[in-house]
Design a protein around this motif. Structure first.
Motif, PDB file in Angstrom:
ATOM      1  N   ASP A  19    -139.430 118.298  73.064  1.00  0.00           N
ATOM      2  CA  ASP A  19    -140.424 118.936  73.286  1.00  0.00           C
ATOM      3  C   ASP A  19    -140.590 119.120  74.676  1.00  0.00           C
ATOM      4  OD1 ASP A  19    -142.445 116.568  73.687  1.00  0.00           O
ATOM      5  OD2 ASP A  19    -141.071 116.138  71.992  1.00  0.00           O
ATOM      6  N   ARG A  20    -141.568 119.679  75.193  1.00  0.00           N
ATOM      7  CA  ARG A  20    -141.854 119.834  76.588  1.00  0.00           C
ATOM      8  C   ARG A  20    -142.469 118.549  77.289  1.00  0.00           C
ATOM      9  NH1 ARG A  20    -139.794 121.560  81.104  1.00  0.00           N
ATOM     10  NH2 ARG A  20    -141.246 121.993  82.971  1.00  0.00           N
ATOM     11  N   LEU A  21    -143.308 117.551  76.351  1.00  0.00           N
ATOM     12  CA  LEU A  21    -143.550 116.406  77.048  1.00  0.00           C
ATOM     13  C   LEU A  21    -142.229 115.545  77.251  1.00  0.00           C
ATOM     14  CD1 LEU A  21    -146.978 115.284  75.486  1.00  0.00           C
ATOM     15  CD2 LEU A  21    -146.529 116.396  77.891  1.00  0.00           C
ATOM     16  N   SER A  22    -141.509 115.466  76.288  1.00  0.00           N
ATOM     17  CA  SER A  22    -140.194 114.796  76.438  1.00  0.00           C
ATOM     18  C   SER A  22    -139.577 115.247  77.536  1.00  0.00           C
ATOM     19  CB  SER A  22    -139.638 114.578  75.193  1.00  0.00           C
ATOM     20  OG  SER A  22    -140.142 114.156  74.144  1.00  0.00           O
ATOM     21  N   GLN A  23    -139.402 116.433  77.876  1.00  0.00           N
ATOM     22  CA  GLN A  23    -138.640 116.896  79.038  1.00  0.00           C
ATOM     23  C   GLN A  23    -139.249 116.444  80.303  1.00  0.00           C
ATOM     24  OE1 GLN A  23    -138.379 121.169  78.410  1.00  0.00           O
ATOM     25  NE2 GLN A  23    -136.750 121.123  76.807  1.00  0.00           N
ATOM     26  N   LEU A  24    -140.668 116.297  80.318  1.00  0.00           N
ATOM     27  CA  LEU A  24    -141.174 116.117  81.726  1.00  0.00           C
ATOM     28  C   LEU A  24    -141.045 114.435  81.956  1.00  0.00           C
ATOM     29  CD1 LEU A  24    -144.595 118.295  81.225  1.00  0.00           C
ATOM     30  CD2 LEU A  24    -142.699 118.618  83.211  1.00  0.00           C
ATOM     31  N   LYS A  25    -141.212 113.901  80.818  1.00  0.00           N
ATOM     32  CA  LYS A  25    -140.796 112.455  80.885  1.00  0.00           C
ATOM     33  C   LYS A  25    -139.477 112.262  81.560  1.00  0.00           C
ATOM     34  CE  LYS A  25    -143.360 111.064  76.854  1.00  0.00           C
ATOM     35  NZ  LYS A  25    -143.401 110.461  75.351  1.00  0.00           N
ATOM     36  N   LEU A  26    -138.412 112.831  81.124  1.00  0.00           N
ATOM     37  CA  LEU A  26    -137.118 112.547  81.710  1.00  0.00           C
ATOM     38  C   LEU A  26    -137.144 113.352  83.166  1.00  0.00           C
ATOM     39  CD1 LEU A  26    -134.849 113.756  78.739  1.00  0.00           C
ATOM     40  CD2 LEU A  26    -135.042 111.388  79.932  1.00  0.00           C
ATOM     41  N   LEU A  27    -137.712 114.657  83.338  1.00  0.00           N
ATOM     42  CA  LEU A  27    -137.745 114.942  84.629  1.00  0.00           C
ATOM     43  C   LEU A  27    -138.574 114.155  85.565  1.00  0.00           C
ATOM     44  CD1 LEU A  27    -138.288 118.770  83.703  1.00  0.00           C
ATOM     45  CD2 LEU A  27    -136.163 117.780  84.623  1.00  0.00           C
ATOM     46  N   TYR A  40    -131.153 118.209  76.034  1.00  0.00           N
ATOM     47  CA  TYR A  40    -132.563 118.676  76.537  1.00  0.00           C
ATOM     48  C   TYR A  40    -133.285 119.935  75.926  1.00  0.00           C
ATOM     49  CZ  TYR A  40    -135.425 120.154  80.355  1.00  0.00           C
ATOM     50  OH  TYR A  40    -136.488 120.516  81.183  1.00  0.00           O
ATOM     51  N   ALA A  41    -132.354 120.877  75.661  1.00  0.00           N
ATOM     52  CA  ALA A  41    -132.831 122.001  74.888  1.00  0.00           C
ATOM     53  C   ALA A  41    -133.805 121.874  73.772  1.00  0.00           C
ATOM     54  CB  ALA A  41    -132.305 123.201  74.769  1.00  0.00           C
TER      55      ALA A  41
END
Length: 372
Positions: free
Chosen positions: A64-72, A60-61
């Protein structure tokens, strides 16, 4: 969160707090799950457990932020369709939620549309919601390669795999029904096929088109791209701006338009459309037989409707590009009201509710056009 820019600037804690106050989160709190699969209880409890498991993923860390938001957002909405689909099976007495991922994907589009999420990003999240349950059952598929390749065209397989891990870990089960080893097979096959982080690299557009149209398509067949003509297939609500787009970007193309045919035949949009469709198919055939490029202009809001036309175009060896135009509903209603013969707003709302956004698995090429 008022808009997507607010979401981009928010912390995970702020985003989860916002989601917890929504009507769809309230519905999930009121929806119980089958205790054998989800001993933790209601859907929202499972959702928050999965959310935290996403944050705890080793990878997760590094995303990139967009990929994190996709997962969230996939975590928030992957089971949002359960309140509308959950019922007790009359034979077993167990709670079931058939097709909840389909309903959830539709709700995901609505939620993300309301906050102004960019269209292509929204669609990838909706696809992650729609197919989030596929990785554990890869070996049950008759053609597992086809499954992994097809989904690589719609989403990032690495994210689908990572979410499947979080979904498996974010629950209390009485029986270990989703061993993680099964999930690793998805990652391994996607890696082997070189489509873990990108769409599968087909030899050409026709190879992709033919492979995805057939469940058992031949992956190694390399057809010639020798198209008889090109068809630009418009998709969008009445008043979305399809005519304007064609006039600007395809000004020389002849157009087969259902609205124009209705006017020619003096058929109202609420009348039986049989003669209109028959005439439209014949006009399309005239261009196809001549090998002439043209545009087909209609709402084309559902996959099943589009498929009937795409089958016709493909039978004549045409290259098919879909142009999906999606302004805000407010813009659509305003532009529709300015038309000489506006469509009733109630009809537009019904069409908007039925809209199935097209994707690259249907055609040779796709263009998304957003509006304010």
């Amino acid at each position: 969160m008022r808009n997507w820019q607010d979401i981009l600037k928010s912390t995970n804690a702020e985003l989860l707090a916002w989601a917890g106050q929504t009507s769809w989160a309230h519905d999930m709190r009121s929806c119980q799950q089958d205790s054998e699969w989800h001993a933790e209880g209601d859907v929202w409890t499972h959702t928050t457990m999965v959310w935290h498991q996403v944050e705890m993923l080793d990878e997760y860390a590094d995303l990139d932020r967009l990929s994190q938001l996709k997962l969230l957002f996939t975590a928030l909405l992957h089971d949002a369709g359960k309140p509308a689909t959950t019922a007790r099976d009359p034979e077993s007495g167990r709670l079931r939620s058939p097709k909840h991922s389909i309903v959830g994907a539709s709700l995901a589009r609505q939620v993300l549309r309301e906050v102004g999420c960019p269209l292509e990003l929204r669609e990838e999240i909706a696809h992650l919601v729609r197919y989030h349950g596929r990785p554990p059952y890869l070996l049950e598929k008759s053609a597992p390669e086809h499954e992994v390749i097809r989904l690589s065209c719609l989403l990032r397989n690495r994210l689908l795999y990572l979410f499947a891990l979080a979904d498996t870990r974010g629950r209390d089960t009485r029986e270990m029904s989703r061993p993680e080893e099964a999930l690793h097979l998805w990652q391994d096959l996607a890696t082997e096929l070189h489509c873990l982080d990108a769409p599968y690299d087909f030899a050409n557009g026709q190879a992709r088109f033919l492979f995805l149209r057939q469940a058992g398509g031949n992956l190694h067949y390399i057809p010639h791209e020798d198209y008889r003509c090109a068809v630009t297939m418009m998709c969008g609500l009445p008043g979305a701006g399809k005519d304007t787009w064609l006039a600007k970007y395809r000004p020389t193309l002849p157009v087969v338009a259902l609205d124009a045919i209705r006017e020619d035949l003096d058929v109202d949009a609420t009348d039986n459309q049989g003669h209109v469709i028959q005439e439209a198919r014949e006009r399309c055939r005239q261009h196809l037989r001549a090998g002439a490029d043209f545009a087909f202009n209609a709402t084309n809001v559902t996959t099943s409707v589009r498929k009937k036309w795409i089958d016709l175009f493909a039978d004549y060896g045409a290259r098919i590009e879909i142009v999906h135009i999606e302004p805000t509903l407010t813009t659509v209603l305003r532009q529709n009201a300015k038309r000489p013969d506006p469509v009733p707003s109630s009809v537009i709302h019904k069409l908007a509710a039925k809209m199935e956004v097209p994707d690259i698995t249907e055609c040779h090429g796709i263009t998304f056009v957003e509006g304010s």
